[in-house]
Design a protein around this motif. Sequence first.
Motif, mmCIF file in Angstrom:
data_model
loop_
_atom_site.group_PDB
_atom_site.id
_atom_site.type_symbol
_atom_site.label_atom_id
_atom_site.label_comp_id
_atom_site.label_asym_id
_atom_site.label_seq_id
_atom_site.Cartn_x
_atom_site.Cartn_y
_atom_site.Cartn_z
ATOM 1 N N VAL A 152 0.693 -4.017 2.803
ATOM 2 C CA VAL A 152 0.518 -4.137 1.149
ATOM 3 C C VAL A 152 1.349 -2.746 0.753
ATOM 4 O O VAL A 152 2.239 -2.933 0.005
ATOM 5 C CB VAL A 152 -0.779 -4.436 0.523
ATOM 6 N N LEU A 153 0.941 -2.052 1.357
ATOM 7 C CA LEU A 153 1.628 -0.580 0.829
ATOM 8 C C LEU A 153 3.019 -0.546 1.037
ATOM 9 O O LEU A 153 4.092 -0.329 0.388
ATOM 10 C CB LEU A 153 1.065 0.582 1.469
ATOM 11 N N ALA A 154 3.399 -1.090 2.587
ATOM 12 C CA ALA A 154 5.058 -1.179 2.573
ATOM 13 C C ALA A 154 5.737 -2.064 1.676
ATOM 14 O O ALA A 154 6.729 -1.869 1.480
ATOM 15 C CB ALA A 154 5.126 -1.760 4.003
ATOM 16 N N ILE A 155 5.047 -3.266 1.237
ATOM 17 C CA ILE A 155 5.681 -4.292 0.397
ATOM 18 C C ILE A 155 5.758 -3.578 -0.939
ATOM 19 O O ILE A 155 7.001 -3.786 -1.419
ATOM 20 C CB ILE A 155 4.927 -5.522 0.357
ATOM 21 N N LEU A 156 4.797 -2.816 -1.511
ATOM 22 C CA LEU A 156 4.999 -2.238 -2.773
ATOM 23 C C LEU A 156 6.184 -1.196 -2.702
ATOM 24 O O LEU A 156 6.851 -0.866 -3.720
ATOM 25 C CB LEU A 156 3.576 -1.661 -2.976
ATOM 26 N N VAL A 157 5.966 -0.412 -1.770
ATOM 27 C CA VAL A 157 7.241 0.671 -1.639
ATOM 28 C C VAL A 157 8.415 0.007 -1.563
ATOM 29 O O VAL A 157 9.640 0.329 -2.385
ATOM 30 C CB VAL A 157 6.984 1.447 -0.292
ATOM 31 N N SER A 158 8.750 -1.138 -0.951
ATOM 32 C CA SER A 158 9.928 -1.999 -0.822
ATOM 33 C C SER A 158 10.329 -2.397 -2.194
ATOM 34 O O SER A 158 11.590 -2.288 -2.817
ATOM 35 C CB SER A 158 9.878 -3.178 0.229
ATOM 36 N N LEU A 159 9.454 -3.077 -2.981
ATOM 37 C CA LEU A 159 9.650 -3.540 -4.212
ATOM 38 C C LEU A 159 10.006 -2.456 -5.120
ATOM 39 O O LEU A 159 10.833 -2.490 -6.053
ATOM 40 C CB LEU A 159 8.319 -4.288 -4.684
#
Length: 187
Positions: free
Chosen positions: A20-27
Amino acid sequence: MSRRPPPHIIRRRRVAGLIVLAILVSLIWWAVASIAALFSPAPAAQEAKVTQCAPGTVQVTAFVGDGEKRIPTFDLKTDPALWFTLNNTGTKACTFNAGPKVQIYTIRIGDEVIWSNEQCDREGLKDQKLTLTPGKEEKAVPSPWLKVYSNNSGCGEGQPAALPGTYTFSVTVNGVNSANAETFSID
């Protein structure tokens, strides 16, 4: 009894949290890049490549004077300044080699050449490419003529002095002859 979940559940939660953290940083990174793209100028249209001037599109004009304006007559104490201008008569900007290496100055009395910078020491002279804009005149740096003859031993001080009379000055730049022969006199 402890309310702590078993270790395999903790691992799953940590992995899920990292995803979830990786997805948030990417977004967030994508959103910042997208917003920056909206406010940045569009890529400039690629400028047309400036090519070498076509034969017949460069006009060379010779001048004799004080370096700023034409002067038709000089006394024996005053050295005339020689220069030329370049004019692109075409419709597009182009490059032209106008360096000292390709500049040939010639002074005549009638048909007799009495001085030419071809007889000067030309070692170390360089090319110089200019971009000529249509209709914009480019002026060369004026050079003094010491009012002497040139010969195989040189073209400057120590050469025989030129006599009073009427002279013409012409120049060839990179194979293009001046459109005129500038007439002047020494009294």
